[in-house]
Design an enzyme around this catalytic site. Sequence first.
Site, PDB file in Angstrom:
ATOM      1  N   SER A  42      91.183   4.077  32.361  1.00  0.00           N
ATOM      2  CA  SER A  42      90.516   3.763  30.980  1.00  0.00           C
ATOM      3  C   SER A  42      90.954   4.294  29.713  1.00  0.00           C
ATOM      4  O   SER A  42      90.569   3.795  28.640  1.00  0.00           O
ATOM      5  CB  SER A  42      88.956   4.161  31.283  1.00  0.00           C
ATOM      6  OG  SER A  42      88.941   5.523  31.495  1.00  0.00           O
ATOM      7  N   ASP A 336      81.002   7.795  25.337  1.00  0.00           N
ATOM      8  CA  ASP A 336      80.098   7.673  26.303  1.00  0.00           C
ATOM      9  C   ASP A 336      80.130   8.737  27.476  1.00  0.00           C
ATOM     10  O   ASP A 336      81.246   9.669  27.210  1.00  0.00           O
ATOM     11  CB  ASP A 336      79.904   6.099  27.006  1.00  0.00           C
ATOM     12  CG  ASP A 336      81.270   5.842  28.004  1.00  0.00           C
ATOM     13  OD1 ASP A 336      82.046   6.838  28.055  1.00  0.00           O
ATOM     14  OD2 ASP A 336      81.239   4.792  28.193  1.00  0.00           O
ATOM     15  N   HIS A 339      84.349   8.968  28.232  1.00  0.00           N
ATOM     16  CA  HIS A 339      85.172   8.560  27.598  1.00  0.00           C
ATOM     17  C   HIS A 339      84.934   9.372  26.114  1.00  0.00           C
ATOM     18  O   HIS A 339      83.984   9.026  25.449  1.00  0.00           O
ATOM     19  CB  HIS A 339      85.013   7.106  27.154  1.00  0.00           C
ATOM     20  CG  HIS A 339      85.401   6.248  28.732  1.00  0.00           C
ATOM     21  ND1 HIS A 339      84.521   5.545  29.262  1.00  0.00           N
ATOM     22  CD2 HIS A 339      86.529   6.052  29.233  1.00  0.00           C
ATOM     23  CE1 HIS A 339      84.736   5.002  30.294  1.00  0.00           C
ATOM     24  NE2 HIS A 339      86.200   5.307  30.493  1.00  0.00           N
TER      25      HIS A 339
END
Length: 373
Positions: A42, A336, A339
């Site tokens: 990610s 978040d 991340h």
Amino acid sequence: MAINSNLFHGFICILVAIILIGCVECNRKLVDTASLFMFGDSILDPGNNNYINTTSDYQSNWWPYGESFFKYPTGRPSDGRLISDFIAEYANLPLIPSYFQIDKEGFIDGVNFASSLSGSLVETNRGHVINLKTQLKYFKKVTKLLNNKVGDKQSKKLISNAVYMFSTGTVDYGEAFRSSPDLIHFPYPKQQFVEMVLSNFTSVLKEIYKKGGRKFAIFTLIPLGCFPGARAFTFQQNKSGECINELNEILKMHSLALPKTMKKLQDELAGFKYTLFDLYEVIDQRINHPLKFGFEVSKKACCGTGPFRGINSCGGKRQVKEYQLCKNPKDYVFFDASHPSQSTYQQSAKLLWHGDPHVTKPHGLKSFFEFSG
Ligand SMILES: *[C@@H]1O[C@H](CO)[C@@H](O)[C@H](O)[C@H]1NC(C)=O
Ligand SMILES: *[C@@H]1O[C@H](CO)[C@@H](O)[C@H](O)[C@H]1NC(C)=O
Ligand SMILES: *[C@@H]1O[C@H](CO)[C@@H](O)[C@H](O)[C@H]1NC(C)=O
């Protein structure tokens, strides 16, 4: 006769103009700057998971993701651009398309294969992500497409000049840790597990080398055990909200083994070049000294709910629907639960590009994009 000659002259001019415009394009793309290919998780995912059969736990394709830059969701799991997006900008490249967008956007400037929550092991989140081996398979497809498009000679040149960027491994350890019966101890012999992950990773690097790739930018893992999601976990366990040190310990083990692994590859493979980016250290510093780097909040996420907003609910499209959103994501190290924010990514990209010697070894990424024949 005079008319004909003028016509002919005009025709030549137009022809020359077309050739010139065409070649300015092709030269810029194929010679002046290196293309950029991204692989991994990610940290680099531009939205590849939008296109696979998975669940919203593995995606971030809704508001407020993207709010700080794109103004619409792209699938990037942050409020804006990722490290790779900033690097593309510094290298005078356009935004590099996700693999599933190359029909529309082309692949001459590079392609991004990264998939959120994928690891270096095929087993990690199997069936929900594009694993690293499949990412490699897609890269091989792209090399064939390139060959058809620009020919053998030009495609070889493009591939050897290109930069290959990797962020992979964190999820292998995160998922292994989550599977442990007591959620306190890593459930496998650590040294062996690290060796397995690294050897799967380097086997992919070797395959790209075989295809002609020479310039590799490798990220260390990240201190996931201090991310808001981990703090929410220890808060629920024993009200401490501390880092999960046992998890960080093994993420660090992998990161500390990387320099040796990369040097070994360089010794084995003629012409293999790499730069190693210590993203672990970069994020860790910002968690511990937020003010020094222009942040106000480093333990709590901008978007999410529960302790430290560490419940992964940003945008309300996953299992938990409730979430809170901060006003200024740029004040936060984390967007978040799991991340970093665009601001953290931008600072990281600058350090990587210019080659800050504390976190980028042996040299900055800028030199990889300078024309090398
Ligand atoms: C997507 O995944 C679900 C659950 O794993 C499965 O039931 C379904 O058949 C899959 N759909 C496609 C198009 O592969
Ligand atoms: C709380 O739990 C975490 C994770 O299990 C552990 O690392 C930490 O040492 C614990 N802290 C206290 C004060 O018990
Ligand atoms: C990759 O990891 C798997 C376990 O997921 C292991 O069985 C395999 O031998 C590894 N491959 C390499 C090249 O190390």
